[in-house]
Write an enzyme that holds these catalytic residues in place. Structure first.
Site, PDB file in Angstrom:
ATOM      1  N   ARG A  81      -2.854  -9.876   5.177  1.00 14.01           N
ATOM      2  CA  ARG A  81      -4.098 -10.282   3.887  1.00 14.01           C
ATOM      3  C   ARG A  81      -2.471  -9.377   2.987  1.00 14.01           C
ATOM      4  NH1 ARG A  81      -5.820  -7.092  -0.074  1.00 14.01           N
ATOM      5  NH2 ARG A  81      -7.797  -7.966  -1.310  1.00 14.01           N
ATOM      6  N   LYS A 115       0.959  -1.450   0.053  1.00 15.46           N
ATOM      7  CA  LYS A 115      -0.048  -0.414   0.220  1.00 15.46           C
ATOM      8  C   LYS A 115       1.060   1.134  -0.008  1.00 15.46           C
ATOM      9  CE  LYS A 115      -4.075  -2.427   1.317  1.00 15.46           C
ATOM     10  NZ  LYS A 115      -5.410  -2.442   2.813  1.00 15.46           N
TER      11      LYS A 115
HETATM   12  C1  PT1 Z   1      -7.366  -4.955   3.681  1.00  9.16           C
HETATM   13  C2  PT1 Z   1      -7.982  -5.119   1.742  1.00  9.16           C
HETATM   14  C3  PT1 Z   1      -9.284  -5.569   1.491  1.00  9.16           C
HETATM   15  N1  PT1 Z   1      -7.458  -4.093   1.206  1.00  9.16           N
HETATM   16  C4  PT1 Z   1      -9.231  -6.569   3.845  1.00  9.16           C
HETATM   17  N2  PT1 Z   1     -10.186  -6.560   2.293  1.00  9.16           N
HETATM   18  C5  PT1 Z   1      -7.436  -3.974  -0.009  1.00  9.16           C
HETATM   19  N3  PT1 Z   1     -10.396  -6.638   4.439  1.00  9.16           N
HETATM   20  C6  PT1 Z   1      -9.043  -4.749  -0.812  1.00  9.16           C
HETATM   21  C7  PT1 Z   1      -2.737   2.356  -0.945  1.00  9.16           C
HETATM   22  O1  PT1 Z   1      -2.775   3.149  -0.164  1.00  9.16           O
HETATM   23  O2  PT1 Z   1      -6.631  -3.688   3.436  1.00  9.16           O
HETATM   24  N4  PT1 Z   1      -8.317  -5.630   4.522  1.00  9.16           N
HETATM   25  N5  PT1 Z   1      -9.391  -5.791   0.233  1.00  9.16           N
HETATM   26  C8  PT1 Z   1      -6.746  -3.100  -0.883  1.00  9.16           C
HETATM   27  N6  PT1 Z   1      -7.171  -1.437  -0.769  1.00  9.16           N
HETATM   28  C9  PT1 Z   1      -6.155  -1.131  -0.425  1.00  9.16           C
HETATM   29  C10 PT1 Z   1      -5.958   0.144  -0.047  1.00  9.16           C
HETATM   30  C11 PT1 Z   1      -5.380  -1.105  -2.009  1.00  9.16           C
HETATM   31  C12 PT1 Z   1      -5.360   1.171  -0.427  1.00  9.16           C
HETATM   32  C13 PT1 Z   1      -3.501  -0.171  -1.943  1.00  9.16           C
HETATM   33  C14 PT1 Z   1      -3.908   1.207  -0.558  1.00  9.16           C
HETATM   34  O3  PT1 Z   1      -1.345   1.898  -2.034  1.00  9.16           O
END
Ligand code: PT1
Length: 378
Positions: free
Chosen positions: A357, A322
């Protein structure tokens, strides 16, 4: 001591709170020990287990709000218990309940035992990158990636057909179903514990019918019919915190105190689940790293992750690749963020998180193996 450049979420109070309402008090377990040190602390009354796992906490931050300020007062475990008794019956009962919830063993989640850290491998089914091959090739590739992750040590495979990363646009439900159902079915048929990453009630029901054992909803079951669909499915649940909506959530995230707002949001969603017939033993909670949070908010949520054990649920953490890693470091691209991701995830294990995850399953499995060996020797 070097002053940190990231402001902490709480203001430190030299004195423990007096005469405050019990339900406005939160506990941050600190002073984690393991192995013989944990056994000695628990037997001696100086510590208490985290979710009946390898860690025990030996001190605590007592957290409360006063006006717009969130305060924290630190105390050794025994002093924290004595303080709660001095404060009267209500406080002693409230703190006793939090401590019991923090310490209780977590039930298996989607059939996966939580007595040791577990890895959830990420499988996105997004045909955009297969413009010439189309959907069938995207499905085939996703199944292969899921199988490879399971072989590399993933305990759960998280299948998602709609991106929820910052700025992502929604996908029509029919399209989402067409992407994820064949992947869920193929992986579940191989005996793999599959979770479905969706915000849509229709997808939840269909994915569980196709063999998914866990519903992972970044909207924490706030969508139309989601709570009812999840309850009826009998599946395990992941409730995640998000401020706003994926498309716009990074525009201007704002909190008086991010960790407490995350905690109180999740407490409310756990209560809504319980009212709908989904018990705490079916629920994992997740601070939602990167979902409507600045790099500072993310750092604060990670630093205070152990607060979430007070909800009495398993704790899931997703920091993989992230952007906060790049913000805290040197602006690295997603594929150069594994070291920072591992730092965050190992800190999560030190805070007692049960599920990580991840994209990089083999690499994380190695880090977790070293962490476990070290903690067992502690
Ligand atoms: C998470 C999650 C998810 N993250 C759960 N499910 C994502 N339970 C998708 C960035 O800042 O943390 N927990 N499902 C993916 N989401 C992101 C959010 C991907 C922020 C990248 C960023 O780069």
């Amino acid at each position: 001591m070097q002053m940190p450049s990231t402001p902490s979420a709480f203001r430190r109070s030299p004195a423990l709170p007096q005469g405050r309402a019990a339900d406005g008090i939160f506990l941050l377990p600190t002073g984690m020990v393991s192995g013989e040190a944990a056994a000695a602390a628990i037997i001696g009354g100086h510590g208490w287990p985290i979710a009946d796992g390898p860690l025990a906490f030996t001190s605590a931050g007592i957290v409360w709000r006063e006006g717009g300020t969130a305060w924290i007062a630190h105390a050794p475990y025994g002093e924290m218990v004595e303080w709660s008794e001095r404060e009267g019956e209500d406080m002693a009962r409230h703190v006793g309940r939090l401590v019991r919830r923090i310490g209780a063993a977590r039930a298996p989640w989607g059939g996966v035992g939580l007595d040791r850290p577990r890895l959830m491998g990420i499988v996105n089914v997004t045909p955009d990158s297969f413009s010439d091959g189309g959907e069938a090739l995207a499905v085939e590739d996703a199944v292969a990636r899921g199988l490879a992750m399971a072989a590399a040590g993933a305990d759960i495979i998280d299948v998602g057909g709609e991106s929820t990363r910052p700025g992502a646009a929604p996908v029509p439900v029919a399209e989402e179903l067409a992407r994820v159902l064949p992947v869920v079915g193929a992986l579940a048929d191989k005996g793999i514990a599959v979770s479905i990453d969706t915000r849509h009630a229709e997808v939840m029901g269909a994915a569980v019918a196709a063999g998914a054992r866990i519903i992972n909803d970044v909207g924490a079951l706030r969508g139309a019919g989601a709570l009812e669909a999840a309850a009826a499915s009998g599946a395990a649940i992941c409730l995640m915190h998000m401020q706003g909506e994926p498309r716009t959530m990074q525009a201007a995230p704002g909190y008086a105190c991010a960790p407490l707002e995350v905690y109180q949001f999740l407490a409310g969603r756990v209560a809504a689940c319980e009212a709908a017939g989904i018990g705490r033993d079916r629920i994992a909670v997740d601070p939602g790293i990167g979902f409507g949070k600045t790099a500072t908010h993310n750092a604060q949520a990670l630093a205070t992750l152990a607060l979430l054990h007070g909800l009495g649920c398993a704790v899931l953490l997703g920091a993989s690749r992230k952007s906060f890693v790049a913000h805290l470091s040197r602006g690295e691209g997603p594929r150069e963020r594994l070291p920072g991701t591992l730092a965050a995830h190992l800190a999560g294990l030190d805070a007692g998180a049960q599920v990580l995850r991840v994209h990089d399953v083999a690499e994380t499995a190695q880090a977790v193996a070293v962490w476990r060996g070290m903690r067992a020797a502690g």
